[in-house]
Scaffold this active site. Structure first.
Site, PDB file in Angstrom:
ATOM      1  N   ASP A 299      -0.897  12.281   5.127  1.00 33.65           N
ATOM      2  CA  ASP A 299      -2.136  12.140   5.894  1.00 33.65           C
ATOM      3  C   ASP A 299      -2.528  13.449   6.583  1.00 33.65           C
ATOM      4  O   ASP A 299      -3.682  13.880   6.523  1.00 33.65           O
ATOM      5  CB  ASP A 299      -1.984  11.038   6.952  1.00 33.65           C
ATOM      6  CG  ASP A 299      -1.553   9.720   6.348  1.00 33.65           C
ATOM      7  OD1 ASP A 299      -1.659   9.561   5.119  1.00 33.65           O
ATOM      8  OD2 ASP A 299      -1.101   8.843   7.105  1.00 33.65           O
TER       9      ASP A 299
ATOM     10  N   GLU B 188       1.065   5.950  -3.526  1.00 33.47           N
ATOM     11  CA  GLU B 188       1.255   5.253  -2.252  1.00 33.47           C
ATOM     12  C   GLU B 188       2.742   5.050  -2.001  1.00 33.47           C
ATOM     13  O   GLU B 188       3.496   4.705  -2.926  1.00 33.47           O
ATOM     14  CB  GLU B 188       0.520   3.918  -2.329  1.00 33.47           C
ATOM     15  CG  GLU B 188      -0.265   3.562  -1.097  1.00 33.47           C
ATOM     16  CD  GLU B 188      -1.379   4.541  -0.747  1.00 33.47           C
ATOM     17  OE1 GLU B 188      -1.111   5.512  -0.008  1.00 33.47           O
ATOM     18  OE2 GLU B 188      -2.517   4.345  -1.194  1.00 33.47           O
TER      19      GLU B 188
ATOM     20  N   ASP C 268       5.154   9.587  -0.517  1.00 33.30           N
ATOM     21  CA  ASP C 268       5.323  10.838   0.255  1.00 33.30           C
ATOM     22  C   ASP C 268       6.680  10.910   0.950  1.00 33.30           C
ATOM     23  O   ASP C 268       7.369  11.922   0.884  1.00 33.30           O
ATOM     24  CB  ASP C 268       4.149  11.111   1.221  1.00 33.30           C
ATOM     25  CG  ASP C 268       3.913  10.054   2.277  1.00 33.30           C
ATOM     26  OD1 ASP C 268       4.578   8.988   2.246  1.00 33.30           O
ATOM     27  OD2 ASP C 268       3.056  10.288   3.158  1.00 33.30           O
TER      28      ASP C 268
ATOM     29  N   SER D 292      -5.126   8.700  13.243  1.00 31.34           N
ATOM     30  CA  SER D 292      -4.077   9.256  14.106  1.00 31.34           C
ATOM     31  C   SER D 292      -3.622  10.628  13.601  1.00 31.34           C
ATOM     32  O   SER D 292      -3.483  11.562  14.388  1.00 31.34           O
ATOM     33  CB  SER D 292      -2.900   8.300  14.203  1.00 31.34           C
ATOM     34  OG  SER D 292      -2.480   7.899  12.931  1.00 31.34           O
TER      35      SER D 292
HETATM   36  C1  GLA Z   1       0.642   5.672   5.695  1.00 33.50           C
HETATM   37  C2  GLA Z   1       1.535   6.853   6.055  1.00 33.50           C
HETATM   38  C3  GLA Z   1       1.602   7.873   4.907  1.00 33.50           C
HETATM   39  C4  GLA Z   1       1.928   7.200   3.585  1.00 33.50           C
HETATM   40  C5  GLA Z   1       1.074   5.959   3.368  1.00 33.50           C
HETATM   41  C6  GLA Z   1       1.498   5.171   2.165  1.00 33.50           C
HETATM   42  O1  GLA Z   1      -0.681   6.074   5.587  1.00 33.50           O
HETATM   43  O2  GLA Z   1       1.065   7.464   7.221  1.00 33.50           O
HETATM   44  O3  GLA Z   1       2.525   8.875   5.215  1.00 33.50           O
HETATM   45  O4  GLA Z   1       3.285   6.889   3.501  1.00 33.50           O
HETATM   46  O5  GLA Z   1       1.084   5.085   4.485  1.00 33.50           O
HETATM   47  O6  GLA Z   1       1.297   5.905   1.020  1.00 33.50           O
END
Ligand code: GLA
Length: 382
Positions: A171, A33, A36, A127
């Site tokens: 995502d 988490e 990315d 999204s």
């Molecule tokens: C959101 C963002 C992702 C990632 C997560 C945390 O979902 O869209 O890109 O950074 O938070 O891991």
């Protein structure tokens, strides 16, 4: 949702048949988490809940979008972000079209109907799924020949540049590249990826939706990102090879503790440790050590709670309550609410989870929604 339903919505709205229908799934994340956007590792998977779009050219210059979920229309001949709350959803398809234009893909006017069953605001990336669906549809209609990783980059740019959310690539990559019954290990620095089977003969994944949707998610998220970048600048002074937190280790961060603000120190420690945890989970999955996978998920939550400071009372309560019941549990996604992800032995009865739901209701007065996860294929054309 099914083909007939989305076609029906499209036809009644636009008085024509859709030329293409695309299904793009939401995602879960086992671990990794806030890594990315630090060029690190993530371990997401696509899920059954998906966004559906039906698309046709309309021979004009105007785009016409319809979101079935809100029974809301939006028409425009300019791709400019909208700010009024009722139509903000239109920024996702518009962002996709705007970034496709940058790629040289001119579409002319499109009619787009949007439906689906990804719960909104639960951290399942509806999204990213919507943006990805529009990109896959346009790529197919105009034979643009984009690869899936290219599409993921374009989708990320749509969120970053058009929507203004400085998210990473996890995502959209998961939505575009997911594989049934497999988790996807992605190296966000170079987009190298591999799949590992999820042992669904003995284990299952369950999401517990806290029902909390925090207003500050986007601004807090962007702040975390800046704090990580501040940390990199400090580490670079003595380790010039560090271009992002991906290149740093927890030891390096500890060594620089005195040179960073407490906040920046904690953010950097979390990210570097979380990167290590993703790799440890991959090894544990490989050797079938699911207890270790679970333990690392609990550790991830502790880091999100104490170091990254993106948890809320509700998700802490849920994670603590699942100790002893689930092999692993943690808050999933950007933070400040949303779902927790839980790794359970299949032998754990639903009754046990119902007891947690009852305690949750008692404490917060909110009915806990439980969402069983089915790991599915990434975006596809019907
Ligand atoms: C959101 C963002 C992702 C990632 C997560 C945390 O979902 O869209 O890109 O950074 O938070 O891991």
């Amino acid at each position: 949702m099914n083909r007939q339903v989305i076609s029906g919505i499209f036809e009644s709205r636009f008085d024509q048949n859709p030329e293409v229908i695309v299904v793009a799934p939401g995602r879960i994340n086992i671990i990794g988490e806030h890594t990315d956007y630090n060029n690190g590792f993530v371990l997401p998977a696509a899920i059954e809940q998906a966004v559906w779009v039906a698309v046709s050219r309309n021979n004009g210059n105007e785009h016409h979008f319809y979101a079935a979920e809100y029974n809301s229309d939006f028409k425009t001949d300019k791709l400019l972000p909208v700010t009024d709350a009722d139509h903000r959803w239109a920024n996702y398809p518009m962002g996709a079209l705007s970034e496709l234009l940058v790629e040289g893909c001119e579409t002319g006017g499109l009619n787009i109907a949007i439906g689906g069953n990804v719960p909104l605001g639960a951290g399942l990336s509806s999204s990213a799924a919507l943006i990805s669906a529009v990109i896959v549809a346009v790529d197919d209609l105009f034979r643009a020949g984009l690869s899936r990783p290219d599409m993921a980059r374009i989708a990320q740019r749509a969120e970053n540049n058009f929507v203004g959310m400085q998210c990473g690539i996890m995502d959209m990559f998961a939505s575009l590249m997911g594989k049934q019954n497999h988790v996807l290990r992605l190296d966000c620095r170079n987009l190298e990826y591999s799949y590992s089977p999820f042992p669904d003969n003995e284990y299952r994944l369950l999401l517990l939706d806290s029902g909390v949707k925090h207003q500050l998610v986007d601004s807090e998220y962007n702040t975390r990102r800046k704090e990580c970048e501040a940390g990199v600048q400090i580490l670079r002074k003595s380790h010039p090879e560090v271009n992002s937190l991906r290149d740093a280790t927890p030891e390096m961060v500890l060594e620089h503790a005195g040179k960073m603000s407490d906040k920046v120190f904690r953010r950097c420690l979390f990210v570097t440790e979380e990167n290590n945890r993703v790799n440890a989970v991959c090894d544990a999955l490989e050797s079938g050590n699911m207890n270790l996978v679970g333990e690392l998920m609990y550790q991830s939550h502790a880091g999100l709670r104490n170091l990254y400071e993106v948890c809320v009372e509700e998700t802490n309560f849920l994670t603590d309550s699942m100790r002893g019941l689930a092999c692993g549990a943690r808050q999933m996604g950007g933070g400040f609410g949303g779902c927790t992800i839980n790794l359970l032995k299949k032998s754990v009865p639903d009754k046990a989870v119902e007891r947690v739901a009852a305690a949750y209701f008692e404490r917060f007065g909110t009915k806990l929604r439980t969402l069983p996860v089915k790991i599915s294929d990434g975006a596809h054309i019907l």
